[in-house]
Every structure is written in structure tokens, then in C-alpha cells.
Design a protein around this motif. Structure first.
Motif, PDB file in Angstrom:
ATOM      1  N   ALA A  40       0.823  -1.210   0.000  1.00  0.00           N
ATOM      2  CA  ALA A  40       0.000   0.000   0.000  1.00  0.00           C
ATOM      3  C   ALA A  40       0.860   1.265   0.000  1.00  0.00           C
ATOM      4  O   ALA A  40       0.327   2.369   0.108  1.00  0.00           O
ATOM      5  CB  ALA A  40      -0.926   0.003   1.213  1.00  0.00           C
ATOM      6  N   GLN A  41       2.182   1.127  -0.119  1.00  0.00           N
ATOM      7  CA  GLN A  41       3.065   2.289  -0.108  1.00  0.00           C
ATOM      8  C   GLN A  41       3.146   2.920  -1.500  1.00  0.00           C
ATOM      9  O   GLN A  41       3.124   2.233  -2.520  1.00  0.00           O
ATOM     10  CB  GLN A  41       4.465   1.882   0.357  1.00  0.00           C
ATOM     11  CG  GLN A  41       4.477   1.241   1.737  1.00  0.00           C
ATOM     12  CD  GLN A  41       3.792   2.092   2.788  1.00  0.00           C
ATOM     13  OE1 GLN A  41       4.197   3.230   3.032  1.00  0.00           O
ATOM     14  NE2 GLN A  41       2.747   1.562   3.400  1.00  0.00           N
ATOM     15  N   LEU A  96      13.214   3.994   0.452  1.00  0.00           N
ATOM     16  CA  LEU A  96      14.284   3.347  -0.303  1.00  0.00           C
ATOM     17  C   LEU A  96      14.416   1.885   0.112  1.00  0.00           C
ATOM     18  O   LEU A  96      14.623   1.005  -0.736  1.00  0.00           O
ATOM     19  CB  LEU A  96      15.601   4.091  -0.069  1.00  0.00           C
ATOM     20  CG  LEU A  96      16.836   3.524  -0.794  1.00  0.00           C
ATOM     21  CD1 LEU A  96      16.606   3.507  -2.310  1.00  0.00           C
ATOM     22  CD2 LEU A  96      18.077   4.333  -0.451  1.00  0.00           C
ATOM     23  N   ALA A  97      14.282   1.607   1.400  1.00  0.00           N
ATOM     24  CA  ALA A  97      14.343   0.222   1.867  1.00  0.00           C
ATOM     25  C   ALA A  97      13.201  -0.598   1.275  1.00  0.00           C
ATOM     26  O   ALA A  97      13.383  -1.764   0.903  1.00  0.00           O
ATOM     27  CB  ALA A  97      14.291   0.186   3.401  1.00  0.00           C
ATOM     28  N   ASN A  98      12.004   0.000   1.161  1.00  0.00           N
ATOM     29  CA  ASN A  98      10.883  -0.704   0.540  1.00  0.00           C
ATOM     30  C   ASN A  98      11.170  -1.003  -0.925  1.00  0.00           C
ATOM     31  O   ASN A  98      10.827  -2.076  -1.434  1.00  0.00           O
ATOM     32  CB  ASN A  98       9.604   0.135   0.654  1.00  0.00           C
ATOM     33  CG  ASN A  98       9.010   0.114   2.041  1.00  0.00           C
ATOM     34  OD1 ASN A  98       9.226  -0.825   2.803  1.00  0.00           O
ATOM     35  ND2 ASN A  98       8.256   1.146   2.393  1.00  0.00           N
ATOM     36  N   LEU A  99      11.789  -0.044  -1.613  1.00  0.00           N
ATOM     37  CA  LEU A  99      12.129  -0.256  -3.027  1.00  0.00           C
ATOM     38  C   LEU A  99      13.106  -1.414  -3.176  1.00  0.00           C
ATOM     39  O   LEU A  99      12.936  -2.285  -4.043  1.00  0.00           O
ATOM     40  CB  LEU A  99      12.735   1.033  -3.597  1.00  0.00           C
ATOM     41  CG  LEU A  99      13.167   0.973  -5.067  1.00  0.00           C
ATOM     42  CD1 LEU A  99      11.959   0.741  -5.973  1.00  0.00           C
ATOM     43  CD2 LEU A  99      13.882   2.273  -5.451  1.00  0.00           C
ATOM     44  N   PHE A 140      -2.096  -8.088  -5.050  1.00  0.00           N
ATOM     45  CA  PHE A 140      -1.595  -7.724  -3.735  1.00  0.00           C
ATOM     46  C   PHE A 140      -1.997  -6.295  -3.360  1.00  0.00           C
ATOM     47  O   PHE A 140      -2.179  -5.982  -2.184  1.00  0.00           O
ATOM     48  CB  PHE A 140      -0.082  -7.876  -3.675  1.00  0.00           C
ATOM     49  CG  PHE A 140       0.379  -9.306  -3.592  1.00  0.00           C
ATOM     50  CD1 PHE A 140      -0.526 -10.337  -3.384  1.00  0.00           C
ATOM     51  CD2 PHE A 140       1.721  -9.636  -3.730  1.00  0.00           C
ATOM     52  CE1 PHE A 140      -0.121 -11.650  -3.311  1.00  0.00           C
ATOM     53  CE2 PHE A 140       2.145 -10.956  -3.647  1.00  0.00           C
ATOM     54  CZ  PHE A 140       1.226 -11.961  -3.441  1.00  0.00           C
ATOM     55  N   GLU A 141      -2.116  -5.428  -4.346  1.00  0.00           N
ATOM     56  CA  GLU A 141      -2.592  -4.077  -4.063  1.00  0.00           C
ATOM     57  C   GLU A 141      -4.058  -4.108  -3.651  1.00  0.00           C
ATOM     58  O   GLU A 141      -4.494  -3.348  -2.782  1.00  0.00           O
ATOM     59  CB  GLU A 141      -2.409  -3.176  -5.290  1.00  0.00           C
ATOM     60  CG  GLU A 141      -0.960  -2.799  -5.562  1.00  0.00           C
ATOM     61  CD  GLU A 141      -0.820  -1.951  -6.820  1.00  0.00           C
ATOM     62  OE1 GLU A 141      -1.855  -1.618  -7.431  1.00  0.00           O
ATOM     63  OE2 GLU A 141       0.312  -1.639  -7.204  1.00  0.00           O
TER      64      GLU A 141
END
Length: 898
Positions: free
Chosen positions: A613-614, A729-732, A760-761
Motif C-alpha cells: 500500500a506504499q 528506499l528500503a521498501n524499493l 496484492f494491491e
């Protein structure tokens, strides 16, 4: 064997010639006992004679390492147990005589082959070893959950598309009634069933037969509900009261006689629901007064108390009668959906066979079926003979398939020394994964008395916490409850329990106004109240923890500096790393994160569902969709206006003015003169990047494509400049790693990855945000209670205690007993009609309540030194949540008195 054992531990480790069902309370050292029991069968000095149930199983002396199997619930638990065994073996090697040292050294070198694993890992190895008998390619791969879900989604879409193109009447009817999207969602819910073989029991069934099946279940349920009511204290007391009382009064006498008659007839009534309603109506006080009772020398208060208690008990009876018209409709719809689900399940099975892959459920089912097959009886007996001891941890969380598999591994000899199961029905919290707490209780009851052993001495918590736990849960769990006994002394000043009820003045609002609200507005207002109170609670928790930590108040025992006999254990101040905040779910965890940040408390969020959801995930998903689906202009717009390309909305407007649309405008030789030079440069750069990525997308892996896109756009640098840039950035990077795992499956394409992202979204899976703090650091941990299972913390905050339980809101499901269950297409009608799905939900509500209490038990027993129960409340004196109501039955929430 260790010498400093309790009597309970010694019995659990040393008892032989009988299988063991060990009931291990929270914090009672079950992992230590499992490790010592495992080692005891390897130790030449303590092994002795083992049981096994068949001649030839009992050879005496130490077992071979390969003769022992231990099943743990998680891979982490398996690693922990293996590490403990390794350390214990190393200790024995140091202390061994010259004669025994080579034995322990050899054992240490073999430990990597020890069969300590999850049951899924064991099944994977077993099937590879017996691939011929199982009819499998020994090189089969195992699909992870996202990969298997993606296959199901695609196969379902293909099935629906094919049937719609063929104008299939059943699908056309279902799509017209429910809508295509809701129809797809309902079929997916049916496909969640673990064993698709159960579908066959309802294949070809007519709606009439399914209705008759439901009616028989409803009748059984009615008898159970009635039997429970007839045994209830309220009914027994009322029946005795009216049988014994004689009321010589023209108004009281006839009513009492009627109640006496109907209460006596209830047990044999053909229509108990109607009779209960009549009894309740007759049990009213309307028309009766205290003077009437005084005139005949009777006690009005006794009569009033009796009938009020009786009416309350009748109100608690969930009598339900199936609505025939509604049931006929949903039976037809449910069977039609089941037929689609069966077709998808068949296609899913065929696709796995073609690609030589299995999913996690297949591992269990194929192993169970192989071992139980009559034609493989010799294999089953041979496997059982090779197992000296099978240890099963967390047995309360096993499901029926795993239970059947364990029985097959023992070749049915589960009570003669071959089996060692450890569990605690009070900690069974995985019903949503198919676990049944009754399985362990039945297993334990079936064991010989010598094999039913307890483990109730708690090594984790201080006495004050255990006293609270025993008082809170002793009555709830009934006679089976074994009180936890503290091994530690109370090191910190009592009390060690804190109630933190966050409240504000004026939160109740106007009762008169509230009663006039329309239902949707009322529900919206309730949601708004809940969110506001959670924010308030989060603020109170953060402020309380900040004060606790910064005050330096000594609260945590320093076990490594335990005082001598007669001296108290020294205490130290609380640190952030001592604290865990536990939640039933992480749906509102962002409020607590915000509060901790405001108070400068470092934290680590364990797990969650927020990853997909980011916004950074949406940006990359839009880019991949635009590459995979050239006609998807919506995703192209999302990618172009994101930090990937930074085109303005005005630029997109002018580009979309091209006669052939936005995409043609972006790739045109010349741009509209209305665009300034910078926007033209960005647009040209975007076109060049998209052209390069589109040209190479089919020649590289998804992870490589993502890395190339990030390098060309500088998206990673752009994220760092934003608020919470390090987390983004960590999520990417995490998304790239997930893509790398996806690529490792070897059978899926960019289009498949895009399908997975889309799903998933829409339906957030359990995928946590990437971490920017180390979980092992000095940080407050936020996690669900399920994630805290098996862990302990000096300070535990059980948050959001005031929230209500959520019922089973699934719009459809398949149940092996009930069959296909769906609601009516129109939600308002479904709320009024008693369908099989509503009856199923009502039947499950008691189990949901029981599991919620077990969940609270798990949460409170994580605390070693200090326990805090919190919630945002409108009125401290009026609990409104399931847990706070449960707590208020035993404790005064304002004073803490029992």
C-alpha cells in the motif's frame, strides 16, 4: 541429563515405554524440555530402553541421530532447537571421558543431518526420497504462497473469460446477480480450502439436496443449542422455582402455571424456538406488582430475579431457522460457484503437474496420502520402524491433515512410546490456518495416564504477573486450567500490572442525537470514534513509555547480577529494547508509530500488511504495468507523474491531446509548444527510458528490469529526498528482492509479476514494510500477538483492548461439512434472511470468542517483569470491547481490585 531439573521436567524427559502428551504452560521451558528429551535418546548414559509399539523397535541403548524426528511450528523454532542441541552436545563433549569423547565429537559432526524441521520441510524431503511411490519428479520445486496465489488468480481469470465468451448460462446468471468482480472474489474465497478433494463430495449435487443437507445440520445444531439451554443454571433454577411455588392469585397464578407447563414441555417440543419465544413473553412482569405478591405472602423480588434471569438466558440462545426461499437461491448460486472453483482447482492441479511443482498444501496432502495408501502399507511400516521417537512441538496448532500424517508416521502406534507431543490448548490461536485446539486435548485424553504430564512451573514471569494471569483466566478455561507457578522471586515492587485507559471528556456525545442517526452514518461515526480513541491511546502509551524510560526508574531485574541468598536481585532502568507493544492486528498501527516518533522513541515494526500500500510500490507497479500492457494509459499516467519521471499534470494534459492519445503524444517527434523546455526534456527522457525498457523487458528477469529502471530514472535518489526517505528506499530494495525470488521460480514472466502486484494491491497480503532499524537493536517492538508467540519481553503493552471482535465477514466460503456457502446478492436481504452462511457464522462465533480469550492469554504471558493493558475508552466504568468486558468480569478497571 541436566541435574537442576524440576520434578515435572525430569518426568517429561525420563519417562519411557509410553508416549507423552505434555501440557506445557506459557513460559514453562518447553523448548528446554524438548531439547533435553531429544538428547536423552542420544546420550549413552541416559538412553536406556525406548518404546516403539512394535517388536524390533525397542533396541535399548542410544538411538541413531536419524531415528529421531522433531517437528517445530516455524523454521525459526527449528533453528533454535538445532542450535540448543549443538550447544548441549558441545558441553557434553567438554565433560566427556576419553571413552565417550569420540562419540560426542562424531555426533556434533552429524548434527547438520538431524531431522529437526517444520512438518512441511520434512514432507518435502520425504517426497523427494520416495518420489517414485508418490508419482513425482524427484526434482520438483515448491511454490511459495505468492506464486501459488498468482497461478490461481490467472487460472480463475482464464476460466471466467472462457465461460463468458461461450455465454455460459451459469456464469452469466452469477455475474448478473453479483457482478463479475464480486463473483471472482467469492470463487477465490472458496478456493482457499486446503483440500480440494473435499469439493468432490458436493459435485453434481442439486440445490434441493444441498438444502436438505443444510436442514439436517440445522436440526443437529438446534438440538445442541436446546440441550445447552436445558442444562443452563437459569433454566434449571426457573423450572425448580415454578414447580415448587404455588401462587394463589388471579393474575400471578395462571401465568406461573403457564410457565410451569411450558418449561416442562420444552425438552420434547417439536418447535422449541417458538416455545422459547412464548416462554420469554410469559416471563415478563407486565401487569404484576409488588403489592400482588405481598397480598399472598410471596416474595416479589424472588419472582422478578427468576424471570429476568430466564429472559436473559433465552436472549442468549442463538435460535435460527433456515429461510427456505433464501436457502434455495443461495444453494443454487453456491453450487454454481463451486463448479467454477472445481474447474479452476483441476486446472491448477494440471498446471502444477505440467511444471513439476507443488505448493505447501501438496506437501502435506501428498505425504499423508502416500503413507495411508493400502498399497504402500509396507512403506508405512518401514518408515515407522525407522522412527525411534517423533517429537511434535506446538501440537495445539496442528490441523486434521497434520494429525493424520503424524498418526501415519507412527503406523497407528501413537500411545506406546514412539510419540512425544507438546502443546497448550490455552495458546491455540491459529484457527484461521485450520488449527483445531481440540486435537491436542483429544490426543492427550487418549494417552495412558502415565503419559499425560504437566509442565506448569513458569521461568519467565515474576509472581505478580502470574497471579494476575491465574486470576484472569482460571475461570475462563475451566477445570483443565493448570495455574502457572512462579519459579522466580518477585524482584520489583508490586504491582507489576498497569491499566492504562486513555479517555477524554465529552467523548460520549449526545445520546439523543446518536439515536436519530441513519445506520450508515452511525457506523461511520463509530469508526471515527474508534480511530480517534486509538490515536488518543497511542499518545498515552508513548507518553507513558517515554516517562518510564527517561525517568531511570529501576524496574528490570539484572539476572546476571542476581544477589546472594537473602539479597534482592539488583534492578536497572527500562530501555526501549525491553518493550514490546502487542496488537490483535496491525490495521491501525500507524497511529502508534506516529506517537512513538513524536516522543523520540526508536521502534521496529515487525510484519504487517502495509508494504503493497506504499506509494513507492504503486509507482513501480504503474511502471511495470505500462511496460507489460501497452494499452494501460492509467498506469502510464501514474508512472509519468511520479518521481520516476516528474511530469506535471499540465504536461500530461497537453500530451494526451494527441489525436492518438497520451502514449502517442509521449513518443511523438515533436511536443506541443505549450510545454516549457524543462518539461519537454523530461518528457523526452521518459520516452527514451520507456522505449529502452520495453525493448529489453522480455530478455531480462523482472529484478534486472527493475534495477535497470531505477538506474535510468534515479528513482532511488529521488526517494531519499522525501519524508521517510530511508524507509521508502528500503521498501524499493525489498521489492527488488521479492522480484528476485519471483524470478527464481523459473516459470513466470513480467506479466505474471504484474498480475501478482495487482492482486496484492487489492487484497493486502502479510508483507511487512522494509526495516530501517534492526529488530535486535535497542528499539520498542510493535508486533501482532501471533508474531510474539514463543517470545518474551521485560515490558509488554497489550494495546487496543477496547476494540470489538470482528465476525467472519467473508462473502463466501467452502466448508467440508456445510459445502458451498454464499450470501444473497442483495446485502440488505441477506441481513434479514437466515441462510446457511449466516448460520455457519453464528456457529463459529463461540469459537471466535474462545480464541480471542486464548489470544489475550498469549499476550499477557509474554511479559516477564511489567504488564500494561491499554485502550482508548469513552467511559472507564463502561467497558465496550471484548477484552475489556472480559477483564471487567474479574477486575475493577478503575482500582485494579479482583
Amino acid at each position: 541429563m541436566a541435574t537442576d531439573l524440576t520434578d515435572q521436567q525430569r518426568a517429561a524427559i525420563a519417562t519411557r515405554d509410553v508416549s507423552i502428551a505434555l501440557s506445557a504452560g506459557a513460559g514453562c521451558g518447553k523448548t528446554f524440555v524438548l531439547t533435553e528429551r531429544f538428547l536423552s535418546h542420544l546420550d549413552p548414559g541416559t538412553a536406556g530402553s525406548d518404546g516403539g509399539g512394535e517388536e524390533g523397535d525397542n533396541e535399548g541403548g542410544p538411538a541413531e541421530l536419524g531415528d529421531l524426528i522433531a517437528f517445530t511450528y516455524t523454521e525459526r523454532a527449528a533453528r533454535e532447537m538445532r542450535d540448543r542441541i549443538r550447544r548441549k552436545c558441545a558441553e557434553r563433549l567438554k565433560l566427556a571421558s576419553d571413552r565417550d569423547a569420540p562419540y560426542w565429537l562424531g555426533l556434533l559432526r552429524q548434527l547438520d543431518t538431524a531431522r529437526v524441521s517444520t512438518i512441511h520441510s520434512f514432507c518435502g524431503s520425504f517426497l523427494r526420497s520416495h518420489a517414485v511411490e508418490a508419482g513425482l519428479d524427484p526434482q520438483f520445486r515448491v511454490l511459495d504462497e505468492p506464486q501459488s496465489q498468482t497461478r490461481l488468480w490467472e487460472l480463475l481469470d482464464d476460466t471466467l473469460r472462457r465461460r463468458l465468451e461461450a455465454r455460459d448460462p451459469a456464469v452469466m446468471d452469477l455475474a448478473g446477480a453479483y457482478g463479475l468482480g464480486p463473483l471472482r472474489d467469492r470463487v477465490l474465497l472458496m478456493l482457499r480450502h486446503r483440500d480440494y478433494g473435499a469439493f468432490e463430495a458436493f459435485a453434481g449435487m442439486t440445490p434441493e439436496k444441498l438444502m436438505a443437507h443444510w436442514q439436517s445440520i440445522a436440526a443437529e445444531r438446534e438440538q445442541r443449542v436446546l440441550a445447552d439451554f436445558l442444562a443452563s443454571p437459569a433454566f434449571v433454577a426457573a423450572k425448580q422455582y415454578f414447580e415448587a411455588a404455588a401462587f394463589d392469585h388471579e393474575k400471578i397464578g395462571p401465568r406461573a402455571a403457564t410457565l410451569r407447563q411450558w418449561l416442562g414441555e420444552l425438552a420434547k417440543s417439536d418447535q422449541p424456538g417458538e416455545l422459547l419465544a412464548k416462554i420469554r413473553d410469559a416471563a415478563k412482569l407486565t401487569g404484576l406488582s409488588k403489592k400482588m405478591f405481598q397480598s399472598i405472602g410471596a416474595e416479589y423480588d424472588d419472582y422478578k430475579s427468576c424471570v429476568q434471569t430466564l429472559r436473559d438466558a433465552i436472549d442468549g440462545v442463538k435460535h435460527m431457522e433456515l429461510d427456505a426461499e433464501a436457502s434455495r437461491a443461495v444453494a443454487q448460486y453456491g453450487l454454481a460457484m463451486l463448479e467454477i472453483a472445481r474447474e479452476v482447482a483441476d486446472a491448477y492441479r494440471d498446471s502444477k503437474r505440467a511444471d513439476r511443482v507443488l505448493d505447501f498444501n501438496d506437501l502435506l496432502l501428498r505425504t499423508r496420502d502416500l503413507l495411508r495408501a493400502d498399497e504402500h502399507a509396507a512403506l508405512r511400516r518401514g518408515v515407522a520402524r525407522q522412527i525411534r521417537l517423533l517429537l511434535v512441538d506446538e501440537s495445539q496448532d496442528t490441523d486434521p491433515v497434520q494429525t493424520e500424517l503424524i498418526d501415519a508416521l507412527c503406523d497407528g502406534h501413537t500411545d506406546a512410546g514412539k510419540l512425544f507431543v507438546v502443546g497448550d490448548f490455552k495458546q491455540s490461536i491459529y484457527r484461521f490456518l485450520g488449527a483445531e485446539p481440540g486435537i491436542f486435548r483429544k490426543r492427550r485424553a487418549a494417552m495412558p495416564e502415565r503419559g499425560r504430564l504437566p509442565l506448569s512451573r513458569n521461568f519467565r514471569s515474576q509472581p505478580a504477573i502470574l497471579e494476575f494471569v491465574n486470576l484472569l483466566f482460571g475461570g475462563a478455561f475451566g477445570e483443565e486450567y493448570e495455574p502457572l507457578v512462579a519459579h522466580r522471586e518477585q524482584a520489583t515492587p508490586a504491582p507489576a500490572i498497569e491499566f492504562l485507559w486513555a479517555n477524554e471528556a465529552g467523548a460520549n456525545g449526545s445520546a439523543a442525537d446518536a439515536g436519530q442517526e441513519k445506520e450508515p452514518a452511525k457506523k461511520a461515526a463509530e469508526r471515527g470514534d474508534a480511530d480517534r480513541l486509538r490515536r488518543l491511546e497511542a499518545e498515552w502509551i508513548a507518553r507513558r513509555l517515554s516517562g518510564m524510560i527517561r525517568s531511570g526508574e529501576p524496574l528490570i531485574p539484572v539476572e546476571s547480577e542476581r544477589g546472594e541468598d537473602g539479597e534482592k536481585t539488583p534492578l536497572r532502568a527500562v530501555r526501549p529494547g525491553d518493550v514490546a507493544i502487542l496488537f490483535r492486528s496491525l490495521s491501525s498501527v500507524e497511529y502508534y508509530e506516529e506517537a512513538l516518533r513524536r516522543y523520540g522513541l526508536p521502534y521496529y515494526l515487525v510484519g504487517g500488511r502495509a508494504f503493497y500500500a506504499q506509494q513507492e510500490i504503486f509507482d513501480v507497479a504503474n511502471l511495470l504495468r505500462a511496460l507489460a500492457i501497452p494499452s494501460d494509459d492509467v498506469s502510464l499516467v501514474g508512472a509519468l507523474r511520479s518521481p520516476l519521471f516528474n511530469l506535471s499534470d499540465e504536461t500530461l494534459f497537453w500530451l494526451a491531446g494527441h489525436v492518438d492519445g497520451l502514449r502517442a503524444g509521449l513518443f511523438a517527434d515533436a511536443y506541443p509548444k505549450d510545454l516549457d523546455a524543462e518539461q519537454q526534456r523530461r518528457a523526452r527522457r521518459a520516452a527514451d527510458v520507456l522505449a529502452e525498457l520495453r525493448a529489453t523487458k522480455d530478455r531480462m528477469s523482472v529484478a534486472a528490469l527493475l534495477n535497470r529502471a531505477i538506474a535510468l530514472t534515479g528513482y532511488d535518489a529521488a526517494l531519499l529526498g522525501e519524508f521517510l526517505g530511508e524507509r521508502k528506499l528500503a521498501n524499493l530494495r525489498k521489492l527488488v528482492n521479492l522480484a528476485r525470488s519471483f524470478d527464481a521460480s523459473g516459470t513466470m514472466s513480467l506479466a505474471d509479476f504484474v498480475v501478482q502486484l495487482n492482486e496484492f494491491e487489492a487484497d493486502q497480503p502479510k508483507e511487512a514494510l522494509a526495516a530501517t532499524e534492526s529488530e535486535a537493536g535497542d528499539v520498542v517492538r510493535l508486533m501482532t500477538i501471533h508474531q510474539s508467540k514463543g517470545l518474551e519481553f521485560p515490558v509488554v503493552v497489550v494495546a487496543d483492548c477496547e476494540s470489538r471482535l470482528r465476525g467472519d465477514g467473508d462473502a463466501a466460503r467452502f466448508d467440508a461439512r456445510w459445502g458451498p456457502l454464499v450470501g444473497l446478492p442483495a446485502r440488505e436481504d441477506d441481513e434479514k434472511a437466515t441462510t446457511a452462511l449466516r448460520m455457519f457464522r453464528a456457529e463459529a462465533s463461540a469459537e471466535n470468542d474462545a480464541e480471542a480469550i486464548r489470544l489475550l492469554y498469549v499476550a499477557t504471558t509474554r511479559a516477564a517483569d511489567y504488564l500494561m493493558l491499554s485502550g482508548g475508552v469513552k467511559d472507564v466504568a463502561k467497558p465496550n470491547g471484548f477484552w475489556t468486558e472480559f477483564l471487567a468480569e474479574r477486575f475493577d478497571r478503575t482500582t485494579g481490585a479482583f
